[in-house]
Design an enzyme around this catalytic site. Structure first.
Site, mmCIF file in Angstrom:
data_model
loop_
_atom_site.group_PDB
_atom_site.id
_atom_site.type_symbol
_atom_site.label_atom_id
_atom_site.label_comp_id
_atom_site.label_asym_id
_atom_site.label_seq_id
_atom_site.Cartn_x
_atom_site.Cartn_y
_atom_site.Cartn_z
ATOM 1 C CB CYS A 160 -0.922 -0.008 1.219
ATOM 2 S SG CYS A 160 -1.934 1.465 1.369
ATOM 3 C CB CYS A 217 -0.619 2.422 3.955
ATOM 4 S SG CYS A 217 -2.281 1.956 3.499
ATOM 5 C CG ASP A 218 2.772 0.911 4.380
ATOM 6 O OD1 ASP A 218 2.191 1.390 5.368
ATOM 7 O OD2 ASP A 218 2.542 -0.222 3.930
#
Lengths: 221, 319
Positions: free
Chosen positions: B148, B151-152
């Site tokens: 992701c 997200c990251d």
């Protein structure tokens, strides 16, 4: 300064609060004035000020992390900005936010506020509640998140609702970008990354029973 | 950019019986909810994370009609609000058990302990990033391996990352990551990308993105975290190591058909088989969106599946 919450969100919040809020909810904010130490303290305080303006049943108390030692100690505040949610009687259930609850985590904060104003009553299965009640020593569940992670609110809400069940449990959201040193310490590079008692980690927004199992595994270590 | 959304919740409705239960609040589920609500059916949508599904895994949407280029969170929110307009109710949890009493009574058990009953179920649970299946992959999740980018990505600021894959997601996410990291290397097993032309052109022009063609990953290596990839050129067979700080894997999707596989027919990869009316092998159970067998997986096709499923459900079971 321009408002953080636009008029659409404010209207949505008004609607949610008028339909859902029952009792008062208190939010404690711990902060410092030095922006070089706490980049997001001002922003977090502004956000909370705008939030309490939406509904008077939400109360805000602001403390200085450096000066208000007694309060820092009482609530075992670890770093800033820190948000602690209390029920109308000022009871602390161990629900914590470290870092600004922005992005998808803003909804976590709002859902917590609604939950606290209704009790708080944990939204968990009876089996989970029974298991959590048996925990007889302190558990700290640290949920590392980023504001853009859509899986993260579920992992944070789970930790927060676990905390509601048992005073031995502390459930913390930690905004990984704001506390990079801590993230690095626990080797966080994909979120949600959950750390139990600073010793045991798992990754992902697991279903309730699996989440509970992982937390219990962390306890046994 | 700082943004604030209101989608995550842990509370559920008081009611426990509905005409239709839709599992999943991505484009397919919310599309179905709009049609089901407008058909006058009482509708519950069950979502385990937040509304939007895989829309939320990308930064902007460029191919949903009517919006031009729109922020993905905003589009997801508009879908949710549209479903709200027609009285859709929501609960937040993961379906852990299904019970089929008879044709008119299906029970859906959530991980939060709540149980709902309905006549019709629409499975719109979508799909998740497929794993590479090489040594080191599981070991290094949240130690350099990610699925992701939104997200990251921030954990890899000023670092070198590899993106594996050659489709729309791989290229789109590489473009997103290129704004955060110092260098993105796309590793693809063929000698050309499968992504749409407009994305390809952006990637080829981007000075922070380069490519390794005809190459597969054999192993992800490191001590405490990812340090290198073992690569093999599929044409020459040559093996080499590439030092790297992070690996983002976008090699396709696997269906979130988990517990449903015990009830409805699926293909060998677990995707749910439907007819063109979105009906599965079980009466009153429909499937819509990425979870079903189909050849185009886009937001617009997912919404369309949802619309078909709910419309046929209304005609067949509630007329």
């Amino acid at each position: 300064m321009p408002k953080l919450l636009n008029s659409k969100i404010v209207n949505d919040l008004k609607k949610i609060f008028s339909e859902e809020l029952q009792k008062k909810v208190k939010i404690l904010l711990f902060r410092v004035d030095d922006e070089s130490i706490c980049e997001y303290c001002d922003l977090t305080q502004n956000l909370l000020k705008e939030l309490i303006d939406v509904d008077e049943r939400i109360e805000l108390e602001v403390y200085d992390f450096g000066k208000d030692e007694e309060m820092v100690q009482k609530y075992d505040v670890q770093r800033v900005p820190a948000l602690i949610i209390l029920d109308e009687n000022g009871k602390d259930y161990g629900v914590r936010f470290y870092g600004i609850p922005s992005g998808h985590e803003f909804s976590t904060l709002i859902d917590d506020i609604v939950t606290f104003s209704k009790g708080p009553v944990p939204n968990l299965s009876p089996e989970t509640i029974e298991q959590l009640k048996k925990i007889d020593h302190e558990v700290r569940i640290q949920v590392f998140v980023t504001p853009t992670c859509p899986y993260c609110p579920r992992a944070v809400l789970m930790a927060h609702h676990f905390a509601l069940v048992n005073d031995n449990i502390i459930g913390e959201m930690i905004e990984a970008n704001e506390f990079m040193e801590l993230s690095t310490k626990f080797g966080v590079s994909a979120v949600p990354h959950i750390v139990v008692n600073e010793d045991y980690s798992f990754v992902g927004a697991l279903p309730e029973a699996n989440y509970l199992n992982e937390v219990l595994k962390g306890l046994k270590k | 950019m700082v943004f604030f959304d209101l989608e995550a919740k842990k509370t559920g409705p008081e009611k426990t019986e509905y005409d239709v239960i839709i599992i999943g609040a991505g484009p397919a589920g919310l599309g179905a909810a709009i049609y089901s609500g407008r058909a006058g059916l009482s509708t519950l949508v069950v979502e385990k994370n937040i509304e939007g599904g895989q829309i939320l895994l990308t930064d902007v949407m460029e191919n949903y009609p009517g919006y031009g280029i729109i922020n993905s969170n905003e589009l997801a929110q508009k879908f949710k609000e549209h479903a709200d307009l027609f009285g859709t109710e929501f609960d937040y949890g993961e379906v852990v058990k299904l019970e089929l009493d008879n044709e008119n009574s299906k029970l859906v058990h959530l991980d939060n302990g709540r149980v709902y009953k309905s006549k019709v179920i629409i499975i719109a649970t979508g799909a998740s990033p497929r794993k590479l299946g090489v040594p080191g992959e599981d070991e290094f999740i949240s130690k350099g391996v990610s699925y992701c980018a939104v997200c990251d990505g921030a954990f890899f600021a000023n670092k070198n990352v590899v993106v594996i894959g050659g489709g729309d997601s791989a290229v789109d996410e590489s473009l997103y990551l290129s704004r955060i990291v110092s260098k993105v290397t796309i590793i693809h097993r063929r000698d050309k990308l499968r992504a749409v032309k407009s994305l390809q052109e952006k990637a080829f022009k981007n000075p922070r993105i380069d490519f390794i063609w005809d190459t597969v990953v054999k192993e992800i290596k490191g001590n405490d975290k990812v340090e290198a990839l073992v690569l093999q050129n599929v044409k020459t067979g040559k093996i080499e190591e590439l030092p790297v700080d992070g690996v983002f894997i976008f090699i396709g999707l696997e269906p979130n058909s988990g517990i449903f596989k015990d009830f409805v027919e699926t293909d060998e990869n677990g995707f749910i088989i439907t007819n063109e009316d979105m009906e599965t092998s079980v009466k009153g159970i429909f499937a819509a969106g990425d979870v079903r067998v189909k050849s185009v997986r886009q937001v617009i096709t997912a919404v369309s599946d949802g619309a078909i499923a709910a419309t046929i459900a209304a005609r067949k079971y509630f007329d």
